[in-house]
Design a protein around this motif. Structure first.
Motif, PDB file in Angstrom:
ATOM      1  N   VAL A   1       0.555  -1.229   0.000  1.00 33.05           N
ATOM      2  CA  VAL A   1       0.000   0.000   0.000  1.00 33.05           C
ATOM      3  C   VAL A   1       0.347   0.767   0.000  1.00 33.05           C
ATOM      4  CG1 VAL A   1      -1.157   0.510   1.695  1.00 33.05           C
ATOM      5  CG2 VAL A   1      -1.173  -1.013   1.417  1.00 33.05           C
ATOM      6  N   LEU A   2      -2.622  -1.511  -0.785  1.00 32.60           N
ATOM      7  CA  LEU A   2      -2.606  -0.777  -1.080  1.00 32.60           C
ATOM      8  C   LEU A   2      -2.160   0.496  -1.576  1.00 32.60           C
ATOM      9  CD1 LEU A   2      -3.258  -1.342  -1.840  1.00 32.60           C
ATOM     10  CD2 LEU A   2      -3.427  -1.786  -0.862  1.00 32.60           C
TER      11      LEU A   2
ATOM     12  N   LEU B   1       1.177   3.764  -1.718  1.00 30.30           N
ATOM     13  CA  LEU B   1       1.441   4.262  -2.998  1.00 30.30           C
ATOM     14  C   LEU B   1       1.338   5.758  -2.976  1.00 30.30           C
ATOM     15  CD1 LEU B   1      -0.720   1.976  -4.899  1.00 30.30           C
ATOM     16  CD2 LEU B   1       0.132   1.318  -2.975  1.00 30.30           C
TER      17      LEU B   1
ATOM     18  N   TYR C   1      -2.629  10.246  -9.202  1.00 25.83           N
ATOM     19  CA  TYR C   1      -3.848   9.448  -9.288  1.00 25.83           C
ATOM     20  C   TYR C   1      -4.097   8.965 -10.718  1.00 25.83           C
ATOM     21  CZ  TYR C   1      -8.662   7.914  -8.698  1.00 25.83           C
ATOM     22  OH  TYR C   1      -9.810   7.160  -8.675  1.00 25.83           O
TER      23      TYR C   1
ATOM     24  N   ARG D   1      -3.365   5.240 -11.520  1.00 30.24           N
ATOM     25  CA  ARG D   1      -4.123   4.138 -10.922  1.00 30.24           C
ATOM     26  C   ARG D   1      -5.010   3.456 -11.955  1.00 30.24           C
ATOM     27  NH1 ARG D   1      -3.446   1.245  -8.011  1.00 30.24           N
ATOM     28  NH2 ARG D   1      -5.255   1.102  -6.665  1.00 30.24           N
TER      29      ARG D   1
ATOM     30  N   THR E   1       5.064   3.980  -6.666  1.00 17.63           N
ATOM     31  CA  THR E   1       4.046   2.940  -6.569  1.00 17.63           C
ATOM     32  C   THR E   1       2.659   3.497  -6.308  1.00 17.63           C
ATOM     33  OG1 THR E   1       4.381   2.646  -4.193  1.00 17.63           O
ATOM     34  CG2 THR E   1       5.756   1.321  -5.663  1.00 17.63           C
TER      35      THR E   1
ATOM     36  N   SER F   1       1.221   4.609  -3.528  1.00 16.08           N
ATOM     37  CA  SER F   1       0.570   4.049  -2.334  1.00 16.08           C
ATOM     38  C   SER F   1      -0.478   4.967  -1.729  1.00 16.08           C
ATOM     39  CB  SER F   1       1.623   3.717  -1.270  1.00 16.08           C
ATOM     40  OG  SER F   1       2.493   2.728  -1.718  1.00 16.08           O
TER      41      SER F   1
ATOM     42  N   TYR G   1      -2.784   6.359  -3.034  1.00 21.92           N
ATOM     43  CA  TYR G   1      -4.083   6.143  -3.661  1.00 21.92           C
ATOM     44  C   TYR G   1      -4.552   4.699  -3.527  1.00 21.92           C
ATOM     45  CZ  TYR G   1      -2.338  10.449  -5.672  1.00 21.92           C
ATOM     46  OH  TYR G   1      -1.805  11.699  -5.820  1.00 21.92           O
ATOM     47  N   ARG G   2      -3.865   3.895  -2.732  1.00 22.56           N
ATOM     48  CA  ARG G   2      -4.153   2.470  -2.687  1.00 22.56           C
ATOM     49  C   ARG G   2      -4.617   1.969  -1.334  1.00 22.56           C
ATOM     50  NH1 ARG G   2       0.994  -0.211  -5.668  1.00 22.56           N
ATOM     51  NH2 ARG G   2       0.207  -2.063  -4.629  1.00 22.56           N
ATOM     52  N   SER G   3      -4.945   2.847  -0.427  1.00 18.91           N
ATOM     53  CA  SER G   3      -5.547   2.400   0.823  1.00 18.91           C
ATOM     54  C   SER G   3      -6.617   3.398   1.245  1.00 18.91           C
ATOM     55  CB  SER G   3      -4.493   2.201   1.913  1.00 18.91           C
ATOM     56  OG  SER G   3      -5.041   1.462   2.993  1.00 18.91           O
TER      57      SER G   3
END
Length: 572
Positions: free
Chosen positions: A17-18, A19, A208, A211, A469, A471, A473-475
């Protein structure tokens, strides 16, 4: 349940992370973190444990239960969900926390489950050539359309670069392109990630636009029939096995009034090797196309190939649950600090080495254990917080941050008076850490709260070392940020107090390559959870300070979330 060595249960520095896709830190902030690092680098002693009810043993106890085979991988819409949400609600009640404002410990989250059975192959034809792609080996596909079957037949393929339209960067990969009836082939991540031009977007730091969810949405906005994202492990930060485990079988989506009709018919991924064969069949060179797509002025290009495949779907509409518990504030009860962690994982899936239960010990039984430990800490303090403390265990993170997105759109507590969100996703199991790494460093004043709390533990704050990565935007903290609430997502990751930086890096790489989203992410009795304990305590201390203040932390200048917050709280 198979047991692995301690080194195999570690948080991936680039995958969980989920960057981080936030603004880069200023040079003064960089200097501060470097100075803090030097000050802490010679400290090899373990930090003392205060009697605050937050212990490694308690965290381990909850992980052991939540990641047990009995909970069946905690997938929404399964027996695993019922066991997990009941357990969390029961534990919050035991601690003495109150239910949410609806009178229960649950917030229903209406979702639709689409279980797709793809055709075993896809066909690509044109230029006098025919390619056969094999499902799972070469490509993965799914749909968000709530239909018994979906087919893409002879859909022209178009290479649309990164599939990004970003006016603020003067970038439009769809410029002059009519994609109605067509399938766009796009690169993972965003322009700039290749490192050829650091002035593009945010250089190597993902925005973003990088993603996959954004790419699906943009293709749908342009009326495309389908989209295939080219998977490249390095910019993705996770291997093809994660694409397989995360996109095969059934997928959950938000229920929508149009039953998914506004989505593209087919959303999918293709391996890098298969993509290169695709470009060769089109008479194009993949490496040349990749280089062109990372330069200003790129224009989409038809491939002269048509794509065909199909899906049969089983559709189930049902409500999943967010779990919510509250410790009411004593003097400012209508102002809230919200701690979050996602309770869901992948459930039961394809067997690997004879194991089909994706237990998700690190991802994210550990975060839920942290929630319960911090709740226990607040319950045991003699001086109760002036502001209310909310504990929110959300559903559907693994399916696209669904539970936190629903909460952000249907908040149980006023967004304007929500002080901050503190998110936990993957607390480590290999001992105390020197660093406290912030994903999204430089975004908000919560960085400064973290720095103060870190110094109490002789630790230093640093920005994530892998901003490429994405992260941030990933959690689940991201959905709070989107509605303007300052959000903190941080943990010890890169500097083991006992073994150093190289050790931490090695363990991260092992987890990412072998255990992230695999059945082998299991509870390990030998795991050294003192680092998880210290992270939970550090986040607890930040919440304590926020709860005792009358001011609200702010987004910093340059944050893309600042304007949204100022609209909800115009006096800021």
């Amino acid at each position: 349940m198979r047991l692995f060595q301690l080194r195999n249960w570690l948080a991936p520095a680039t995958a969980v992370v989920l960057l981080a896709g936030c603004q880069g830190q200023s040079s003064s902030n960089t200097a501060d973190t470097e100075k803090d690092s030097v000050a802490a680098s010679t400290d090899t002693a373990s930090v003392a444990t205060p009697p605050d009810g937050i212990t490694a043993a308690l965290i381990g106890q909850h992980i052991k239960i939540l990641a047990s085979d009995e909970f069946q991988g905690r997938r929404p819409f399964t027996v695993g969900e019922e066991k997990t949400t009941s357990y969390l609600a029961s534990e919050f009640k035991k601690i003495g926390l109150q239910p949410g404002p609806n009178g229960t410990y649950f917030q229903p989250v209406p979702l639709v489950e689409i279980t797709g059975t793809p055709a075993p192959t896809a066909t690509v034809a044109g230029n006098g050539k025919t390619l056969t792609l094999n499902y799972r080996t070469d490509y993965m596909v799914l749909t968000e359309r709530e239909q018994p079957s979906v087919a893409v037949t002879n859909s022209p393929l178009v290479f649309a670069g990164h599939g990004v339209v970003a006016p603020e960067y003067n970038w439009d990969d769809y410029a002059g392109l009519d994609v109605k009836g067509k399938t766009v082939v796009v690169l993972i991540n965003d322009p700039g990630n290749a490192g050829n031009d650091t002035a593009l977007f945010k250089g190597k730091e993902m925005t973003y636009y990088g993603r996959w969810g954004y790419k699906y949405e943009e293709a749908a906005r342009h009326g495309a029939t389908g989209i295939l994202i080219i998977h490249d492990t390095k910019p993705a930060s996770y291997p093809w096995t994660v694409v397989q485990s995360s996109n095969g079988g059934s997928k959950l989506h938000p229920q929508t009034p149009d039953e998914g009709a506004s989505k593209v018919a087919m959303e999918g991924w293709i391996t890098l090797d298969a993509a290169k064969r695709l470009f060769a069949a089109a008479g194009q060179n993949y490496d040349e196309a990749y280089a062109a797509a990372n330069k200003q002025g790129f224009r989409p290009r038809p491939m002269g190939l048509n794509f065909s495949t199909s899906l049969r779907n089983k559709i189930t509409r049902k409500a999943s649950k967010n779990v919510v518990a509250v410790l009411p504030g004593t003097t400012r009860p209508n102002e809230y600090i919200i701690y979050t962690a996602h309770w869901d994982h992948l459930g039961i899936g394809p067997a690997i080495a004879g194991d089909s239960i994706y237990n998700g010990a690190l991802d994210n039984a550990s975060g839920c254990a942290g929630l319960l430990a911090i709740a226990n800490g607040f319950a045991q303090t003699k001086e109760k917080p002036a502001r209310s403390i909310v504990f929110l265990a959300v559903t559907g993170e693994e399916q696209g941050l669904l539970g936190s997105a629903y909460y952000a759109e249907h908040p149980l507590f006023q967004v304007a008076t929500t002080v901050a969100n503190i998110n936990m996703d993957g607390l480590l199991g290999f001992g105390p850490m020197r660093d406290f790494t912030i994903t999204g460093y430089g975004q908000s004043e919560l960085d400064d709260y973290a720095r103060v709390a870190a110094k109490e533990q002789s630790r230093y704050v640093m920005p994530t070392q892998h901003p490429e990565t994405g992260s941030f935007y990933r959690s689940d903290h991201f959905n709070f940020a989107k509605v303007g609430v300052p959000a903190l997502y941080a943990k010890g990751e890169f500097d083991s107090r006992l073994h150093g930086k190289a050790f931490a890096r090695e363990q991260a790489e092992i987890f990412e390559a072998k255990h992230y989203h695999q059945p082998s992410d299991e509870y390990i009795p030998q795991a050294d959870l003192r680092g998880a304990e210290q992270d939970a305590r550090l986040l607890f201390r930040i919440g304590q300070r926020l709860a005792g203040e009358t001011t609200f932390p702010k987004w910093k200048e340059g944050s893309e979330f600042k304007a949204t917050r100022e609209k909800s709280r115009p006096k800021l």
